[in-house]
Design a protein around this motif. Structure first.
Motif: not given
Length: 191
Positions: A145-148, A151-156, A176-184
């Motif tokens: 889903k995309i908001k603001n 993009i985040y995964r709906k399940s977790d 709920k989760v931010i890790d080092d794999g986030v695309s900027v």
């Protein structure tokens, strides 16, 4: 990095005996615009064409059992997006793609990105690109889903990507989760 920095190189046809294009092979080839992969191509590194910003087209023979080109983008069997030509300004991920490989947009000069409902997996830093300012995600996508501009995964609630605009990021409460794999996507100075 065999051909790195060859600024006058305009096109490459990879012979049939070559099955692998490793990292930085054609990096910084600033005039390179056309790449024709071999029918035996089995591996292409996401950094193979880094900073070769005029790459417009990829082509691959139909006889290749690993790769195919869809909407100008290199895919594995049409299902995994592997690499996007750097000069492509508007990226519309093909509707057959279910996975976007790590660093698939590496070096991309695109300003917009459209993600279809078919995408089920976005690997770490798959969407990182400094010039993307606009992202669209199909509302029928069951995984993301995309908001603001996030993009985040709906399940977790895993944050997958952020479009950085106006020196501000506003994470939705569903993250709920931010890790080092986030695309900027986009660019905010670190200075």
């Amino acid at each position: 990095a065999a051909f790195t920095g060859m600024t006058k190189l305009k096109s490459v046809t990879i012979p049939s005996k070559v099955a692998k294009v490793p990292s930085y092979t054609f990096a910084k080839c600033t005039s390179l615009s056309k790449i024709k992969f071999s029918k035996n191509m089995k591996s292409v590194a996401s950094t193979a064409f880094l900073y070769s910003n005029r790459v417009k087209t990829f082509s691959c023979p139909k006889a290749n059992k690993t790769y195919t080109v869809k909407k100008g983008q290199l895919t594995k069997s049409g299902k995994t997006l592997v690499l996007v030509p750097n000069s492509m300004k508007k990226i519309t991920v093909p509707s057959t793609v279910t996975t976007i490989r790590q660093k698939a947009l590496n070096g991309s000069q695109a300003t917009s990105l459209v993600l279809p409902k078919s995408v089920k997996t976005i690997e770490k830093k798959a969407l990182s690109a400094k010039k993307i300012k606009k992202v669209s995600l199909s509302s029928k996508n069951k995984t993301y889903k995309i908001k603001n501009n996030c993009i985040y995964r709906k399940s977790d609630g895993l944050l997958v990507a952020v479009v950085a605009k106006a020196k501000k990021i506003s994470l939705p409460s569903t993250v709920k989760v931010i890790d080092d794999g986030v695309s900027v996507m986009g660019k905010i100075s670190t200075k």
